[in-house]
Design a protein around this motif. Sequence first.
Motif, PDB file in Angstrom:
ATOM      1  N   GLU A 156       0.806  -1.159   0.304  1.00 50.55           N
ATOM      2  CA  GLU A 156       0.114  -0.312  -0.083  1.00 50.55           C
ATOM      3  C   GLU A 156       1.199   1.262   0.058  1.00 50.55           C
ATOM      4  OE1 GLU A 156      -4.015  -2.097   1.944  1.00 50.55           O
ATOM      5  OE2 GLU A 156      -2.645  -0.810   2.831  1.00 50.55           O
ATOM      6  N   ARG A 157       2.354   0.911   0.700  1.00 49.81           N
ATOM      7  CA  ARG A 157       2.874   2.192   0.270  1.00 49.81           C
ATOM      8  C   ARG A 157       3.703   2.057  -0.952  1.00 49.81           C
ATOM      9  NH1 ARG A 157       6.425   1.348   3.661  1.00 49.81           N
ATOM     10  NH2 ARG A 157       5.655  -0.634   5.203  1.00 49.81           N
ATOM     11  N   GLY A 158       3.693   1.873  -1.593  1.00 50.98           N
ATOM     12  CA  GLY A 158       4.375   0.952  -2.862  1.00 50.98           C
ATOM     13  C   GLY A 158       5.642   0.965  -3.373  1.00 50.98           C
ATOM     14  N   VAL A 159       6.296  -0.198  -1.390  1.00 49.94           N
ATOM     15  CA  VAL A 159       8.012  -0.492  -1.306  1.00 49.94           C
ATOM     16  C   VAL A 159       7.747  -1.399  -1.655  1.00 49.94           C
ATOM     17  CG1 VAL A 159       7.871   1.849   0.083  1.00 49.94           C
ATOM     18  CG2 VAL A 159       7.574  -0.900   0.939  1.00 49.94           C
ATOM     19  N   ARG A 160       6.575  -2.621  -2.182  1.00 42.73           N
ATOM     20  CA  ARG A 160       6.573  -3.980  -1.662  1.00 42.73           C
ATOM     21  C   ARG A 160       5.733  -3.624  -3.878  1.00 42.73           C
ATOM     22  NH1 ARG A 160       7.587  -8.978   0.312  1.00 42.73           N
ATOM     23  NH2 ARG A 160       7.090 -10.525  -0.257  1.00 42.73           N
ATOM     24  N   THR A 161       6.338  -4.717  -4.392  1.00 44.02           N
ATOM     25  CA  THR A 161       5.359  -5.101  -5.712  1.00 44.02           C
ATOM     26  C   THR A 161       4.415  -6.136  -6.141  1.00 44.02           C
ATOM     27  OG1 THR A 161       7.520  -4.353  -6.997  1.00 44.02           O
ATOM     28  CG2 THR A 161       6.267  -5.526  -8.685  1.00 44.02           C
ATOM     29  N   PRO A 162       3.373  -5.863  -5.931  1.00 41.62           N
ATOM     30  CA  PRO A 162       2.104  -6.967  -5.899  1.00 41.62           C
ATOM     31  C   PRO A 162       2.778  -7.738  -7.617  1.00 41.62           C
ATOM     32  CG  PRO A 162       1.674  -4.441  -7.248  1.00 41.62           C
ATOM     33  CD  PRO A 162       2.762  -3.983  -6.807  1.00 41.62           C
ATOM     34  N   ARG A 163       2.664  -8.877  -7.150  1.00 48.50           N
ATOM     35  CA  ARG A 163       2.162  -9.774  -7.819  1.00 48.50           C
ATOM     36  C   ARG A 163       0.700  -9.913  -8.547  1.00 48.50           C
ATOM     37  NH1 ARG A 163       7.059 -12.530  -7.982  1.00 48.50           N
ATOM     38  NH2 ARG A 163       6.468 -13.926  -9.513  1.00 48.50           N
ATOM     39  N   PRO A 164       1.325 -10.363  -9.546  1.00 48.66           N
ATOM     40  CA  PRO A 164       0.415 -10.788 -10.599  1.00 48.66           C
ATOM     41  C   PRO A 164      -1.057 -11.271  -9.737  1.00 48.66           C
ATOM     42  CG  PRO A 164       1.981 -10.715 -11.918  1.00 48.66           C
ATOM     43  CD  PRO A 164       2.132 -10.766 -11.238  1.00 48.66           C
ATOM     44  N   GLU A 165      -0.366 -12.236  -9.532  1.00 50.55           N
ATOM     45  CA  GLU A 165      -1.745 -13.636  -9.059  1.00 50.55           C
ATOM     46  C   GLU A 165      -2.216 -12.762  -7.387  1.00 50.55           C
ATOM     47  OE1 GLU A 165       2.587 -15.162  -7.906  1.00 50.55           O
ATOM     48  OE2 GLU A 165       1.002 -14.160  -9.304  1.00 50.55           O
ATOM     49  N   PHE A 166      -1.830 -11.708  -7.088  1.00 51.13           N
ATOM     50  CA  PHE A 166      -2.290 -10.740  -5.967  1.00 51.13           C
ATOM     51  C   PHE A 166      -2.947 -10.214  -6.454  1.00 51.13           C
ATOM     52  CE2 PHE A 166      -1.796  -6.585  -3.676  1.00 51.13           C
ATOM     53  CZ  PHE A 166      -2.384  -7.699  -1.953  1.00 51.13           C
ATOM     54  N   LEU A 167      -2.972  -9.425  -7.381  1.00 51.09           N
ATOM     55  CA  LEU A 167      -3.993  -8.033  -7.999  1.00 51.09           C
ATOM     56  C   LEU A 167      -4.768  -9.325  -8.706  1.00 51.09           C
ATOM     57  CD1 LEU A 167      -1.156  -6.203 -10.018  1.00 51.09           C
ATOM     58  CD2 LEU A 167      -2.319  -5.734  -7.682  1.00 51.09           C
ATOM     59  N   ASP A 168      -4.574  -9.933  -9.177  1.00 50.42           N
ATOM     60  CA  ASP A 168      -6.197 -11.122  -9.271  1.00 50.42           C
ATOM     61  C   ASP A 168      -6.755 -11.295  -8.431  1.00 50.42           C
ATOM     62  OD1 ASP A 168      -7.565 -11.891 -11.823  1.00 50.42           O
ATOM     63  OD2 ASP A 168      -7.085 -14.351 -10.452  1.00 50.42           O
ATOM     64  N   ARG A 169      -6.919 -12.123  -7.472  1.00 49.27           N
ATOM     65  CA  ARG A 169      -7.736 -12.066  -6.393  1.00 49.27           C
ATOM     66  C   ARG A 169      -7.829 -10.548  -5.505  1.00 49.27           C
ATOM     67  NH1 ARG A 169     -11.082 -15.433  -3.506  1.00 49.27           N
ATOM     68  NH2 ARG A 169     -10.716 -16.592  -1.700  1.00 49.27           N
TER      69      ARG A 169
END
Length: 291
Positions: free
Chosen positions: A62-75
Amino acid sequence: MEGGVTEEQERRPETPAEANGATAVFVVLGKQLKLLRERAGLSQKEFGRLVGYGPDQISAMERGVRTPRPEFLDRADELLKADGLFREVIPQVEEAMTKARTRHPEWYRSYAGMEAEAVELHVYANQAIPGLLQTEDYARSVFGQRRPFLSEETIEKRVVDRLSRQQVFDRWPPPVVSYVLEEVLLDRPIGGPAVFRDQLRNLLRVGGLRNVEIQVMPIRCTEHPNLDSAFNLLVPKGYAQVAYLEAQGFPQLIHDGEEVRKIADRYGIMRAMALSPLESRSLIAQKLEEL
């Protein structure tokens, strides 16, 4: 095992993402994630439980310091009823990830790049909890105690770097990971009791992953094959095993097969002498209860 930095290293961009502005993608995405999570009435802990992440990891995204993985974004798109908002940006996020690569000083990028794609990673630690196992607050305490002092900006960058490396645990197929930690690391409450309690909980969490084994070298052990510095052993994808050492900020990446074999031999002996993963988990839980 990451060392200090020079004044020049403090000034220059930490990552390709910072140099070309790709970091902004993650910051905007993090703000959208936080907004929709709060609208759904979910805490970071509750949302994390639904998507299989810890609250620290959700906070970092949420602070933009960790890249969300595609499967996370999908969920996340499904759970937060985002109507395709997160799914639509997956290609842009993947492109930004490619540009950003790893968030590390230039002298460390060679190792960090191999670590991010390693099929095996084995770590011996005797001074502090290893970076891949550190919580955000523990990492900030470690960097805050460095001498000579690091600027506040540099400390925050180093914390971001460290958290970004932990995405190695999110990969599929996952790497085979093992740790041998000296028991003293479980008794040194870096950051204070509250920070250290969270750190011990994180050891239990990560140690519970199927591909991770954490073993503790007990203080009572009267023999030790490596009364020297900490080290990392890793098998890069498609390459032979290498070793990484660091002493007083001076890194050394070892490719020589015979030298790597000697270090790997010592590590194997230490794993045999250390407590089993189950015994180690019980000891960590005991330390947590006593803290």
